[in-house]
Design a protein around this motif. Structure first.
Motif, short mmCIF file in Angstrom:
data_model
loop_
_atom_site.label_atom_id
_atom_site.label_comp_id
_atom_site.label_asym_id
_atom_site.label_seq_id
_atom_site.Cartn_x
_atom_site.Cartn_y
_atom_site.Cartn_z
N THR A 152 0.82 -1.19 0.00
CA THR A 152 0.00 0.00 0.00
C THR A 152 0.87 1.25 0.00
N GLU A 153 0.25 2.42 -0.12
CA GLU A 153 0.95 3.70 -0.03
C GLU A 153 0.71 4.30 1.34
N LYS A 196 -4.88 7.07 6.20
CA LYS A 196 -6.34 7.19 6.18
C LYS A 196 -7.01 6.02 6.89
N SER A 197 -6.37 4.87 6.87
CA SER A 197 -6.99 3.68 7.47
C SER A 197 -6.80 3.61 8.98
N GLN A 238 -0.20 7.26 2.29
CA GLN A 238 -1.44 8.03 2.43
C GLN A 238 -2.61 7.09 2.72
N SER A 239 -2.62 5.93 2.09
CA SER A 239 -3.67 4.96 2.35
C SER A 239 -3.58 4.40 3.76
#
Length: 313
Positions: free
Chosen positions: A261-262, A268-269, A264-265
């Protein structure tokens, strides 16, 4: 009196650094006696600047001054532009530490009394570990948004303040990295490079260590055996299928970097455990295994690669 060549060197280095950052703090920072940590090429000192505690990173054992200054300038250009609550702020620089006649380039940043995250958690077993993880994610996501690779994320380069949030410490002119936190492709590829994906892996390892109080590959004590384990695809942790935070972190530790994943992801999670959302700027003396010089430059979008140094746990 300084020899002409040494005096010329001091003047030249000072003028070059001034062109990059005018915040020369000679005679404005009070250096406390004794160093707080040291490594192969320099030391960490504690001091005061405008009544605030500061961290002074000095570089003393420099073989090639010209090459070193070029690398230092590149890092300073990037670091001084970074403004984020979870990235340590560069306050300025000094050209000497003990004597005006002895060149000793030093970088000045904020000091954090709580120390690095691993040390902090030894004292504060009840700390909000998920808040610390989110703070690190916040800082790393910001770096990636600026197209900057950190290259050496681990607990020793993250620090905590009294509100249990975390900041990322800049480890100037870092070595290739600590093996336990290196992504598989950095170890096994013929021409390894570090990028956002390898940062994500190192973040995942760091976050799991914060949660579990156990280092990656905790059952392996030999550093070269760690390299072998990584080469054979052994994961740094066996992840829980029921813990919500570990489920969220699982995409960080995909063996194939393209599957990760990145940041930023990830950010957000992660649930927001930050309270009122306000954080202190902070820095800290890295632990005693700090290496201040090495073959890579990891705080800019472009960087050099070199051979692996001796492993550090």
């Amino acid at each position: 009196m300084l020899p002409d060549d040494e005096e010329s060197l001091v003047q030249d280095v000072t003028e070059r650094l001034l062109r990059v950052d005018p915040r020369k703090l000679n005679d404005r920072v009070v250096v406390m006696s004794g160093n707080q940590a040291w490594g192969a090429f320099g030391e960490i000192h504690k001091g005061t600047y405008n009544t605030n505690k500061v961290c002074i990173k000095t570089f003393k054992r420099i073989d090639d001054v010209g090459k070193f200054i070029e690398r230092l300038i590149r890092e300073m250009r990037v670091w001084r532009k970074l403004t984020h609550a979870h990235i340590v702020e560069l306050l300025g620089w000094m050209s000497y530490l003990e004597s005006k006649e002895k060149l000793c380039p030093s970088l000045v940043s904020h000091w954090c009394d709580e120390g690095d995250v691993r040390t902090f958690l030894r004292r504060r077993r009840d700390a909000d570990r998920r808040a610390l993880i989110r703070g690190i994610a916040n800082g790393l996501a910001y770096l990636h948004s600026q197209e900057i690779i950190h290259g050496d994320i681990k607990p020793e380069v993250t620090v905590s303040n009294s509100r249990e949030s975390a900041c990322i410490v800049r480890k100037m002119l870092s070595t290739f990295g600590t093996f336990r936190y290196l992504a598989p492709e950095v170890i096994v590829d013929e021409k390894p490079t570090r990028d956002e994906k390898s940062d994500v892996w190192a973040f995942g390892c760091t976050a799991l260590e914060i949660l579990r109080d156990a280092r990656p590959y905790s059952s392996i004590t030999n550093d070269f055996a760690i390299i072998k384990a990584i080469g054979f695809g052994k994961p740094p942790f066996t992840l829980s299928s029921t813990d919500p935070t570990e489920i969220l972190l699982a995409p960080c530790l995909k063996p194939n970097p393209n599957d990760r994943t990145e940041m930023q992801s990830v950010l957000k999670s992660l649930p927001n455990h930050s309270g009122n959302g306000q954080f202190d700027y902070c820095s800290a003396a890295p632990s005693s295994d700090v290496h201040i010089s090495g073959p890579t430059l990891q705080f800019s979008a472009s960087h050099e690669e070199g051979s692996l140094p001796n492993p550090a746990s």
